[in-house]
Design a protein around this motif. Sequence first.
Motif, PDB file in Angstrom:
ATOM      1  N   GLY A  99      49.506  41.091  35.685  1.00  0.00           N
ATOM      2  CA  GLY A  99      48.161  41.035  35.099  1.00  0.00           C
ATOM      3  C   GLY A  99      47.906  39.529  35.330  1.00  0.00           C
ATOM      4  O   GLY A  99      48.520  38.814  34.539  1.00  0.00           O
ATOM      5  N   ALA A 100      47.019  39.090  36.314  1.00  0.00           N
ATOM      6  CA  ALA A 100      46.659  37.623  36.376  1.00  0.00           C
ATOM      7  C   ALA A 100      45.416  37.689  37.191  1.00  0.00           C
ATOM      8  O   ALA A 100      44.717  38.605  37.216  1.00  0.00           O
ATOM      9  N   ILE A 101      44.780  36.565  36.871  1.00  0.00           N
ATOM     10  CA  ILE A 101      43.437  36.060  37.583  1.00  0.00           C
ATOM     11  C   ILE A 101      43.447  35.304  38.746  1.00  0.00           C
ATOM     12  O   ILE A 101      44.065  34.390  38.783  1.00  0.00           O
ATOM     13  N   PHE A 102      42.435  35.742  39.473  1.00  0.00           N
ATOM     14  CA  PHE A 102      42.422  35.262  40.762  1.00  0.00           C
ATOM     15  C   PHE A 102      40.946  35.019  41.115  1.00  0.00           C
ATOM     16  O   PHE A 102      40.043  35.274  40.912  1.00  0.00           O
ATOM     17  N   LYS A 103      40.715  34.072  42.326  1.00  0.00           N
ATOM     18  CA  LYS A 103      39.550  33.676  42.645  1.00  0.00           C
ATOM     19  C   LYS A 103      39.073  34.554  43.853  1.00  0.00           C
ATOM     20  O   LYS A 103      39.992  34.785  44.830  1.00  0.00           O
ATOM     21  N   GLY A 104      38.022  34.951  43.974  1.00  0.00           N
ATOM     22  CA  GLY A 104      37.273  35.750  45.055  1.00  0.00           C
ATOM     23  C   GLY A 104      36.244  35.093  45.568  1.00  0.00           C
ATOM     24  O   GLY A 104      35.446  34.218  45.046  1.00  0.00           O
ATOM     25  N   LYS A 105      35.861  35.590  46.800  1.00  0.00           N
ATOM     26  CA  LYS A 105      34.611  35.020  47.421  1.00  0.00           C
ATOM     27  C   LYS A 105      33.746  36.312  47.694  1.00  0.00           C
ATOM     28  O   LYS A 105      33.996  37.170  48.523  1.00  0.00           O
ATOM     29  N   LEU A 106      32.484  36.177  47.051  1.00  0.00           N
ATOM     30  CA  LEU A 106      31.664  37.274  47.266  1.00  0.00           C
ATOM     31  C   LEU A 106      30.392  37.095  47.898  1.00  0.00           C
ATOM     32  O   LEU A 106      29.756  35.968  48.077  1.00  0.00           O
ATOM     33  N   ASP A 107      30.059  38.125  48.778  1.00  0.00           N
ATOM     34  CA  ASP A 107      28.763  38.009  49.761  1.00  0.00           C
ATOM     35  C   ASP A 107      27.575  38.527  48.792  1.00  0.00           C
ATOM     36  O   ASP A 107      27.417  39.643  48.576  1.00  0.00           O
ATOM     37  N   ILE A 108      26.700  37.353  48.566  1.00  0.00           N
ATOM     38  CA  ILE A 108      25.906  37.756  47.372  1.00  0.00           C
ATOM     39  C   ILE A 108      24.759  38.229  47.877  1.00  0.00           C
ATOM     40  O   ILE A 108      23.484  38.410  47.495  1.00  0.00           O
ATOM     41  N   THR A 109      24.548  38.383  49.425  1.00  0.00           N
ATOM     42  CA  THR A 109      23.607  39.091  50.196  1.00  0.00           C
ATOM     43  C   THR A 109      23.545  40.393  50.216  1.00  0.00           C
ATOM     44  O   THR A 109      22.822  41.412  50.822  1.00  0.00           O
ATOM     45  N   HIS A 110      24.777  40.730  49.991  1.00  0.00           N
ATOM     46  CA  HIS A 110      25.330  42.276  50.133  1.00  0.00           C
ATOM     47  C   HIS A 110      24.959  43.089  48.962  1.00  0.00           C
ATOM     48  O   HIS A 110      24.995  42.643  47.716  1.00  0.00           O
ATOM     49  N   PRO A 111      24.301  44.324  49.183  1.00  0.00           N
ATOM     50  CA  PRO A 111      24.005  45.096  47.751  1.00  0.00           C
ATOM     51  C   PRO A 111      24.883  45.007  46.679  1.00  0.00           C
ATOM     52  O   PRO A 111      24.742  45.142  45.548  1.00  0.00           O
ATOM     53  N   LEU A 112      26.246  44.983  47.259  1.00  0.00           N
ATOM     54  CA  LEU A 112      27.401  44.985  46.048  1.00  0.00           C
ATOM     55  C   LEU A 112      27.553  43.419  45.244  1.00  0.00           C
ATOM     56  O   LEU A 112      28.213  43.420  44.446  1.00  0.00           O
ATOM     57  N   GLY A 113      26.784  42.842  45.843  1.00  0.00           N
ATOM     58  CA  GLY A 113      26.763  41.344  45.597  1.00  0.00           C
ATOM     59  C   GLY A 113      25.420  40.908  44.670  1.00  0.00           C
ATOM     60  O   GLY A 113      25.311  39.672  44.002  1.00  0.00           O
ATOM     61  N   TYR A 114      24.551  41.876  44.647  1.00  0.00           N
ATOM     62  CA  TYR A 114      23.340  41.733  43.871  1.00  0.00           C
ATOM     63  C   TYR A 114      23.633  41.386  42.468  1.00  0.00           C
ATOM     64  O   TYR A 114      24.493  41.951  41.631  1.00  0.00           O
ATOM     65  N   GLY A 115      22.728  40.319  42.100  1.00  0.00           N
ATOM     66  CA  GLY A 115      22.865  39.973  40.562  1.00  0.00           C
ATOM     67  C   GLY A 115      23.850  38.906  40.341  1.00  0.00           C
ATOM     68  O   GLY A 115      23.748  38.187  39.143  1.00  0.00           O
ATOM     69  N   TYR A 116      24.634  38.478  41.331  1.00  0.00           N
ATOM     70  CA  TYR A 116      25.387  37.251  41.277  1.00  0.00           C
ATOM     71  C   TYR A 116      24.624  35.965  41.930  1.00  0.00           C
ATOM     72  O   TYR A 116      24.062  36.272  43.141  1.00  0.00           O
ATOM     73  N   SER A 117      24.666  35.058  41.442  1.00  0.00           N
ATOM     74  CA  SER A 117      24.105  33.854  42.053  1.00  0.00           C
ATOM     75  C   SER A 117      24.959  32.789  42.680  1.00  0.00           C
ATOM     76  O   SER A 117      24.661  31.675  43.446  1.00  0.00           O
ATOM     77  N   ASP A 118      26.283  33.087  42.582  1.00  0.00           N
ATOM     78  CA  ASP A 118      27.347  32.134  43.171  1.00  0.00           C
ATOM     79  C   ASP A 118      28.279  33.243  43.870  1.00  0.00           C
ATOM     80  O   ASP A 118      28.789  34.083  43.247  1.00  0.00           O
ATOM     81  N   SER A 119      28.988  32.715  44.875  1.00  0.00           N
ATOM     82  CA  SER A 119      29.957  33.500  45.769  1.00  0.00           C
ATOM     83  C   SER A 119      31.126  33.392  45.085  1.00  0.00           C
ATOM     84  O   SER A 119      32.063  34.048  45.502  1.00  0.00           O
ATOM     85  N   SER A 120      31.556  32.419  44.419  1.00  0.00           N
ATOM     86  CA  SER A 120      32.747  32.311  43.634  1.00  0.00           C
ATOM     87  C   SER A 120      32.704  33.212  42.266  1.00  0.00           C
ATOM     88  O   SER A 120      31.807  32.973  41.632  1.00  0.00           O
ATOM     89  N   ILE A 121      33.994  33.841  42.347  1.00  0.00           N
ATOM     90  CA  ILE A 121      34.169  34.870  41.271  1.00  0.00           C
ATOM     91  C   ILE A 121      35.469  34.962  40.712  1.00  0.00           C
ATOM     92  O   ILE A 121      36.314  34.689  41.675  1.00  0.00           O
ATOM     93  N   PHE A 122      35.654  35.254  39.624  1.00  0.00           N
ATOM     94  CA  PHE A 122      36.994  35.611  39.088  1.00  0.00           C
ATOM     95  C   PHE A 122      37.460  36.988  38.938  1.00  0.00           C
ATOM     96  O   PHE A 122      36.321  37.811  38.535  1.00  0.00           O
ATOM     97  N   LEU A 123      38.687  37.374  39.552  1.00  0.00           N
ATOM     98  CA  LEU A 123      38.943  38.730  39.685  1.00  0.00           C
ATOM     99  C   LEU A 123      40.226  38.950  38.825  1.00  0.00           C
ATOM    100  O   LEU A 123      41.084  38.190  39.007  1.00  0.00           O
ATOM    101  N   PHE A 124      40.235  40.186  38.335  1.00  0.00           N
ATOM    102  CA  PHE A 124      41.587  40.389  37.593  1.00  0.00           C
ATOM    103  C   PHE A 124      42.480  41.380  38.653  1.00  0.00           C
ATOM    104  O   PHE A 124      41.925  42.254  39.302  1.00  0.00           O
TER     105      PHE A 124
END
Length: 855
Positions: free
Chosen positions: A740-765
Motif C-alpha cells: 500500500g503506497a501512493i503514486f502519481k498519475g496523469k489523467l486525461d481531463i478531456t475524457h468523460p472519466l476525467g470530468y470534474g478534475y481541473s488538473d491532470s496530475s492526480i495521486f493514486l493508491f
Amino acid sequence: MNLLKEVSFTYLFCFILASISYGQETSMEYYLPSGYTYDPKVPTPASHLGFEVGEWHASHDQVVSYFRSLAASSDRLSLIEYGKSYEMRPLVMLVVTSPSNQSDLETIKSNRSGLRNGQTFDQSQEIPLVMYMGHTVHGNEPSGVQASLLTAYHFAAANEVGEDLDNIVLLIDPVLNPDGMNRFSSWVNMHKSYHPNGDKNNRELNEAWPGGRTNHYWFDLNRDWLPVQHPESRGRITQIQEWIPNVVLDFHEMGTDNTYFFQPGIPSRNHPLTPQKNFEITERIAQYHAKFLDEIGSLYYSQESFDDFYYGKGSTYPDIQGAIGILFEQASSRGHVQENVYGKITFPFTIRNQVRTTLSSFQAIKEMGQELNKYMVDFYREAKEESESDSNKAFIFGNNDDYARSYHLADILLHHDIEVYELKEDVMVNGVPFGANKAFIVPFNQPQYRLIKSMFETRTSFQDSLFYDVSAWTLPMAFNLDHMALSSRIFNLANVEEVEKGFPMRKGRIMGSVGANSYAFEWHGYYAPKAAYGLMDKGYQVRVSHEPFETDLGINFRRGSVLVEKGNAGVSDQEFYEDLQLAAEECGLTIHAMGTGYTSGINLGSPSIDVLKKPEVAILVDRGASSSDAGEIWHLFDQRLEIPLTLMPMDRFANADLNRYNLLILPSGSYNSLGKSGAEKLKNWVNQGGTIIARGSAMIWLSQQELANYSWKTSDKDEEIPQKAYADLERERGARVTGGAIFKGKLDITHPLGYGYSDSSIFLFKNGNQFLKPSSNSYANPLLYTDDPLASGYIHPSNLDKLKDSGMIQVVTQGQGRIIGFVDNPNFRAFWFGTNKLFLNAVFFGQTINPQSGR
C-alpha cells in the motif's frame, strides 16, 4: 526478550492438555486467578446469561445487557453509551474505578487533558492512570469479547482490587464491532453440536461470505482508527481523545495453528515518529504477560510477525499520542473447538489467555505507577520542542473547485483533537492559489504535532521493506488536494478562523430565478453525482456536456458540466426550482439558471451534450468476490450518494434478468463460479449496450473469457543465483509485495472519466502487483501512472520499473457496450475522496464514452 522465546517441554505439555480440555465444565475458577474474594451483590456472567462463558458465544445484546446489569450493581462502575453501529446496536464502554473517582470523572478527564497540553505537567503524579481495553474489533475473533465479560466481573466484584482503583481508571469496551460480532456469534451458535469434534471441515468453523470479521459494510474497523469513516470508529476515537489513556489493549485472534502473541512487534518496523522509549516500556510490560501465561502453561511469542508502523490500527494509534498500545493475538478456535497442530484448541482456552493478559496488564500499570503519566508528559514536551525547531510552522490544504473534500479532511483532523483553522482570505503560496473559505490551515504549535506530521508527511525511505499494512497514508494526497508546508512568516500573516469539531459543511445555492428553461452545475463538487442522481430519480432530464460553454452572463462551464431540465417530470416551475434548491443546499453546489440556450462555445441543444440514463446498478457479491472491495463500493453508493445498489449473489446471476440494469460492477475477486454460461450471458448483455466496471483481478477473468483484452506486464524472473540463504526467503519475497503506497498519475481531463478534475496530475493508491500494459489505442488509456510515479510509501525497485507508464484505467468496447477496468482501488477504505470521482464518472458517464476510444 530471549526469555519470552524459550518454552520448556513442561509448558508445551501443559498447553496441549489445556487446549484439549473442552469436555471439562468451564467455571469461574478456570478463568480467574486464585486468591480473590468477590462481592456477592455483583452478578456473575453465568447468573445473567444462563450459561457459563465459553459454553456458547454470547450475542451482542446479551453482552450489553450484562454490562448494564453490572453497572447497576456496584458504585465502582458506570456505563457510557457512545454511539450506535450501522445496524443500530449500542456502542458501550464500562468505566471501572473507585467510588470517589466515579463521582469526579470529568475532573479526571480534564486533568488528563492537561498532561497533553502542559497545564498539569507538574501534577502528573497525582492524576489517576487510565487503561483502555478494546475487544473484538474483528467480529469473528470472539475470545476478546467473551473475556471482557469475565474481566469486567473481576474488576467490579473482586474485593482485593478496590484500593488499586483509587489510582487507576479502567475503560472496558466489550465489542468494537457489534454488527460483525453478532453475525459471527449467530453463525457458530446455530451450527454448534452438543458433542463437537473439532473437524476443520465442519460448517461451524467455515463462515459464509463475507464472514463476521468486518462491519455492516464489510470494512475492517481495525484500519479505521485514523480515517474515522464509520460510526463505530468515530464514537470510540471521541472517547479515546476525552480520556487520553496511558495504555490501550487491543485483543485479536490469528490462525488456529499459532500460539499467543503480545507486543512489542518487530523492532525494525516501528514508525520513526514513535519514540524508542515506547518500545522499551512495551517490552517491560511484556515481562508481565510472560509471567501470567507461564503460570497456566500457555505458549506465546513476541517481537515477530506483527509491526507498529501504520497509525490507523488499534495497537499503533496510541503510540503517536504518548500512550502504549499493545496488540494481543490469540490462536483462534473460530468455533467452540477445532483441531490444530497441537491437538485441539477450545473456545474456553482462548478466552482464558485473553483474561490472563488483561490481568497482567493491570498488574504492570499498578506496579509501574506514575511512570506512564511521566512518559506521556515527556512525549508531549518533546513534541512541543520538535514543533518549535521545525523550520515549517503549519500545513495548508484546500481546493478552489471542491470545498467538500477539504471539509471532510478537516473533519477527520478535528476528530483527533487537532486544531484546524479556516482560511478567510485569498493567498498565493509558491504559485498555488488558496481561496478564502476554501482552504484550511493546521498549525504545528499544538500538542498533536507528531500525529499531524504522520498524516501529512511523505516518506519513501524505510528501515525495513516489509509492512504488515500500508506504508503510506498521506491524507492530503488521499483527498487529492493542493497542500504544502508553511513558513512562520506566511502562517503568521494569514487571516484564519478556528473551526470546531462538528462544524457543518457549507450549503450550496441557486443563482437565478424560477422559470428558467435549463439549469447547470459544474461536476467538480464531490457531491455532484449525488445531486445528479437525485434529480434523475425525480424524473428530471439530466444531460452532460462534452464541451465547454459560456452563458450569456459570462459564466464558464467546463467539460462534464451537467444541465437539468424539467423533462417529463410533470411539475410546476416552482416545484422544479425547489427541488434544485434542495439539491444545491444538500450537495454544496452552485446551480445556475440559464436564461437562453444560445450559449457561447456550444449551444444547449448541441449534439456534444448527451442525455444521461439514471444508473440502475447491480454489484456481484459472494462466492469469490472481494468483500472489502464490494463493501467500499456499497458504502459509497449507500452512505455518500444515496443511490440504490443491488447486491447480487453469484448464484443468482444465472437466473437474474439483467435487462433491469444498465451497469454491473465486478469487484476484485474470482468469477469462475459463473462458468462459461455466465460469461456468455454477461457478454450478450454488454453487446446490447450494458456497461461493466471491473476492478483488479476481475479484469483478468474478463480477459480469460474474451470479454475484454487487457494485457499485463509480466513479473521479473529471479536472478539466476544457484544458492540463496533459506533464512532470507520470507524477507526477500515479502519485500516484493506492494502492501500500500501512493503514486502519481496523469489523467486525461478531456475524457468523460476525467470530468470534474481541473488538473491532470492526480495521486493514486496502489496495493498489489498488477501492472496493466497501455492499450495500443491511445484514447483507451484515460489514466496512466507517470514515468516517475512514487509519491509516498514503499515499493520494490523491480515493481517500480513495471509501474512506470502502466495503466490504471482502461476502456474496452464490446458491441454497443463498454467495459471499464480499474486496476487499482479508487475507493480505498472510504477515505480516498480524491479518486472516488473516477469511479463515479464511470457510473454516470461510461454510457457516453465514444466507442472508437475503446481498446
